[in-house]
Scaffold this motif. Structure first.
Motif, mmCIF file in Angstrom:
data_model
loop_
_atom_site.group_PDB
_atom_site.id
_atom_site.type_symbol
_atom_site.label_atom_id
_atom_site.label_comp_id
_atom_site.label_asym_id
_atom_site.label_seq_id
_atom_site.Cartn_x
_atom_site.Cartn_y
_atom_site.Cartn_z
ATOM 1 N N ALA A 39 0.826 -1.199 0.000
ATOM 2 C CA ALA A 39 0.000 0.000 0.000
ATOM 3 C C ALA A 39 0.864 1.254 0.000
ATOM 4 O O ALA A 39 0.570 2.236 -0.694
ATOM 5 N N LEU A 40 1.942 1.228 0.774
ATOM 6 C CA LEU A 40 2.865 2.370 0.806
ATOM 7 C C LEU A 40 3.546 2.555 -0.543
ATOM 8 O O LEU A 40 3.680 3.684 -1.032
ATOM 9 N N LEU A 41 3.962 1.444 -1.159
ATOM 10 C CA LEU A 41 4.608 1.530 -2.467
ATOM 11 C C LEU A 41 3.659 2.072 -3.528
ATOM 12 O O LEU A 41 4.053 2.891 -4.373
ATOM 13 N N VAL A 42 2.404 1.627 -3.481
ATOM 14 C CA VAL A 42 1.410 2.130 -4.436
ATOM 15 C C VAL A 42 1.182 3.623 -4.226
ATOM 16 O O VAL A 42 1.076 4.395 -5.186
ATOM 17 N N ALA A 43 1.091 4.054 -2.968
ATOM 18 C CA ALA A 43 0.884 5.469 -2.677
ATOM 19 C C ALA A 43 2.046 6.316 -3.205
ATOM 20 O O ALA A 43 1.831 7.386 -3.796
ATOM 21 N N VAL A 44 3.267 5.846 -3.000
ATOM 22 C CA VAL A 44 4.439 6.575 -3.494
ATOM 23 C C VAL A 44 4.440 6.608 -5.020
ATOM 24 O O VAL A 44 4.741 7.639 -5.640
ATOM 25 N N ALA A 45 4.081 5.473 -5.648
ATOM 26 C CA ALA A 45 4.037 5.424 -7.110
ATOM 27 C C ALA A 45 3.012 6.402 -7.668
ATOM 28 O O ALA A 45 3.257 7.073 -8.676
ATOM 29 N N LEU A 46 1.855 6.506 -6.994
ATOM 30 C CA LEU A 46 0.818 7.421 -7.466
ATOM 31 C C LEU A 46 1.277 8.873 -7.416
ATOM 32 O O LEU A 46 0.895 9.681 -8.270
ATOM 33 N N VAL A 47 2.084 9.207 -6.421
ATOM 34 C CA VAL A 47 2.602 10.577 -6.317
ATOM 35 C C VAL A 47 3.404 10.944 -7.563
ATOM 36 O O VAL A 47 3.331 12.071 -8.071
ATOM 37 N N PHE A 48 4.168 9.972 -8.075
ATOM 38 C CA PHE A 48 4.985 10.234 -9.261
ATOM 39 C C PHE A 48 4.193 10.083 -10.555
ATOM 40 O O PHE A 48 4.524 10.717 -11.568
ATOM 41 N N VAL A 49 3.163 9.263 -10.541
ATOM 42 C CA VAL A 49 2.387 9.014 -11.758
ATOM 43 C C VAL A 49 1.370 10.120 -12.021
ATOM 44 O O VAL A 49 1.096 10.452 -13.177
ATOM 45 N N PHE A 50 0.811 10.710 -10.981
ATOM 46 C CA PHE A 50 -0.250 11.707 -11.146
ATOM 47 C C PHE A 50 0.138 12.861 -12.074
ATOM 48 O O PHE A 50 -0.674 13.278 -12.907
ATOM 49 N N PRO A 51 1.349 13.448 -11.961
ATOM 50 C CA PRO A 51 1.698 14.533 -12.898
ATOM 51 C C PRO A 51 1.684 14.085 -14.360
ATOM 52 O O PRO A 51 1.277 14.853 -15.241
ATOM 53 N N ILE A 52 2.127 12.850 -14.612
ATOM 54 C CA ILE A 52 2.120 12.342 -15.985
ATOM 55 C C ILE A 52 0.695 12.140 -16.469
ATOM 56 O O ILE A 52 0.346 12.478 -17.611
ATOM 57 N N VAL A 53 -0.166 11.584 -15.596
ATOM 58 C CA VAL A 53 -1.571 11.394 -15.958
ATOM 59 C C VAL A 53 -2.236 12.735 -16.229
ATOM 60 O O VAL A 53 -2.986 12.898 -17.205
ATOM 61 N N PHE A 54 -1.970 13.717 -15.368
ATOM 62 C CA PHE A 54 -2.532 15.060 -15.565
ATOM 63 C C PHE A 54 -2.086 15.645 -16.901
ATOM 64 O O PHE A 54 -2.883 16.248 -17.632
ATOM 65 N N MET A 55 -0.819 15.472 -17.230
ATOM 66 C CA MET A 55 -0.279 16.010 -18.479
ATOM 67 C C MET A 55 -0.967 15.378 -19.688
ATOM 68 O O MET A 55 -1.392 16.074 -20.616
ATOM 69 N N VAL A 56 -1.082 14.063 -19.694
ATOM 70 C CA VAL A 56 -1.690 13.364 -20.824
ATOM 71 C C VAL A 56 -3.173 13.706 -20.946
ATOM 72 O O VAL A 56 -3.673 13.977 -22.045
ATOM 73 N N MET A 57 -3.886 13.672 -19.831
ATOM 74 C CA MET A 57 -5.320 13.996 -19.873
ATOM 75 C C MET A 57 -5.548 15.440 -20.324
ATOM 76 O O MET A 57 -6.466 15.728 -21.089
ATOM 77 N N SER A 58 -4.714 16.350 -19.866
ATOM 78 C CA SER A 58 -4.862 17.757 -20.246
ATOM 79 C C SER A 58 -4.583 17.969 -21.730
ATOM 80 O O SER A 58 -5.163 18.862 -22.359
ATOM 81 N N SER A 59 -3.687 17.159 -22.287
ATOM 82 C CA SER A 59 -3.359 17.303 -23.706
ATOM 83 C C SER A 59 -4.516 16.909 -24.614
ATOM 84 O O SER A 59 -4.511 17.232 -25.808
ATOM 85 N N LEU A 60 -5.509 16.219 -24.077
ATOM 86 C CA LEU A 60 -6.653 15.763 -24.873
ATOM 87 C C LEU A 60 -7.861 16.689 -24.757
ATOM 88 O O LEU A 60 -8.897 16.420 -25.357
ATOM 89 N N LYS A 61 -7.727 17.780 -23.993
ATOM 90 C CA LYS A 61 -8.871 18.652 -23.723
ATOM 91 C C LYS A 61 -8.638 20.050 -24.287
ATOM 92 O O LYS A 61 -7.488 20.519 -24.342
ATOM 93 N N PRO A 62 -9.703 20.740 -24.684
ATOM 94 C CA PRO A 62 -9.556 22.157 -25.077
ATOM 95 C C PRO A 62 -9.178 23.017 -23.877
ATOM 96 O O PRO A 62 -9.399 22.618 -22.723
ATOM 97 N N ASP A 63 -8.652 24.189 -24.132
ATOM 98 C CA ASP A 63 -8.099 25.026 -23.063
ATOM 99 C C ASP A 63 -9.113 25.367 -21.969
ATOM 100 O O ASP A 63 -8.793 25.319 -20.777
ATOM 101 N N LEU A 64 -10.310 25.743 -22.359
ATOM 102 C CA LEU A 64 -11.301 26.146 -21.362
ATOM 103 C C LEU A 64 -11.633 24.989 -20.422
ATOM 104 O O LEU A 64 -11.704 25.164 -19.200
ATOM 105 N N GLN A 65 -11.806 23.808 -20.996
ATOM 106 C CA GLN A 65 -12.110 22.652 -20.159
ATOM 107 C C GLN A 65 -10.900 22.265 -19.317
ATOM 108 O O GLN A 65 -11.041 21.872 -18.150
ATOM 109 N N LEU A 66 -9.715 22.380 -19.891
ATOM 110 C CA LEU A 66 -8.484 22.054 -19.160
ATOM 111 C C LEU A 66 -8.378 22.906 -17.900
ATOM 112 O O LEU A 66 -8.127 22.392 -16.797
#
Length: 291
Positions: free
Chosen positions: A17-44
């Motif tokens: 559980a601790l390892l997953v939590a630490v991994a999510l901390v590093f993965v979230f910025p990448i997920v945010f970047m990819v998801m944001s790249s698929l949205k128009p600016d106003l929605q982003l």
């Protein structure tokens, strides 16, 4: 017995559980970047106030990626960075590992003084030598397809040659080589091997972990370079990805295009890291050395 087993399972569950939590901390910025790249600016911008920023919801499309390629030569920038970084990493690993080999296994006068001087360069910030280095490379000769020319500006080699050897990489190899058993080197020398054969056939095959570590650190340092390429590449044909990022902050800033560009230039880094991670694990598993 059952109590011990239950405690062991609970400890394992908490550890994962601790390892997953630490991994999510590093993965979230990448997920945010990819998801944001698929949205128009106003929605982003609207989604940044909620967890929707990490979810593929709303108006999802690849329009930002197409717009990024129209705004800047993204493929050219990625190619330039991969070319410069790959050559620099390969040459640097070879030269720095050979230098470390000489520091650890060869006895020559002034060895410790030279090693100390090399390590001391770690405290010198690049900004202090940037201008002198620029003046030097601007007047150096080079033999290429056009014959003998003077000045290295707007070339690939001006981004490679100054970085093919560095103190950190040498230090990593020196520290690793010091822990290797000297009996291997002595046995190879008794069998008639030359020093280069000892380096290539004995030391390098068992140095997978340090090679992978040094390669990852060197790759990240070279791929993320901005100041030096900005100073020496006025031509678009030789610019790397970090200099190309400024194309997206001219005139009207489209954050969706910025996120799309960042997603594209991050992909080679992830591929390189995953490839080296497998090599790192395999090298550890296959290396059995007893001191």
């Amino acid at each position: 017995m059952a109590l011990t087993t239950r405690r062991s399972r609970l400890s394992t569950a908490l550890r994962y559980a601790l390892l997953v939590a630490v991994a999510l901390v590093f993965v979230f910025p990448i997920v945010f970047m990819v998801m944001s790249s698929l949205k128009p600016d106003l929605q982003l911008l609207r989604d940044t106030t909620s967890f929707n920023a990490f979810l593929p919801v709303g108006d999802i499309s690849l329009d930002n990626y197409f717009a990024a390629f129209r705004r800047a030569p993204v493929a050219l920038f990625v190619f330039n960075s991969i070319l410069v970084t790959s050559i620099t990493v390969a040459v640097s690993l070879f030269l720095c590992s050979m230098a470390a080999f000489s520091f650890v296994f060869l006895n020559w006068k002034g060895r410790d003084v030279v090693l100390a001087a090399v390590i001391a360069t770690l405290i010198v910030p690049f900004e202090t030598i940037a201008i002198p280095l620029l003046l030097v490379v601007n007047n150096l000769p080079w033999i290429g397809p056009n014959g003998l020319t003077t000045g290295w500006l707007n070339t690939y080699h001006v981004q490679i040659v100054p970085w093919i050897a560095d103190a950190l990489t040498i230090f990593l190899f020196v520290q690793y080589f010091k822990d290797l058993p000297k009996d291997l080197v002595e046995a190879a020398r008794i069998d008639g091997a030359t020093w280069f054969q000892v380096y290539a056939r004995v030391i390098v095959p068992i140095s997978g972990p340090v090679i992978a570590t040094a390669a990852i650190l060197k790759f990240l340092a070279m791929y993320n370079q901005y100041l030096w390429p900005l100073m020496v590449t006025q031509s678009e044909a030789f610019r790397p990805v970090m200099v190309g990022l400024q194309y997206f902050f001219q005139l009207n800033v489209a954050w969706g295009e910025v996120m799309a560009y960042l997603s594209l230039i991050t992909l080679p880094v992830l591929v390189f890291y995953l490839a080296l991670q497998r090599a790192f694990i395999a090298s550890i598993a296959s290396t059995g050395i007893k001191g």
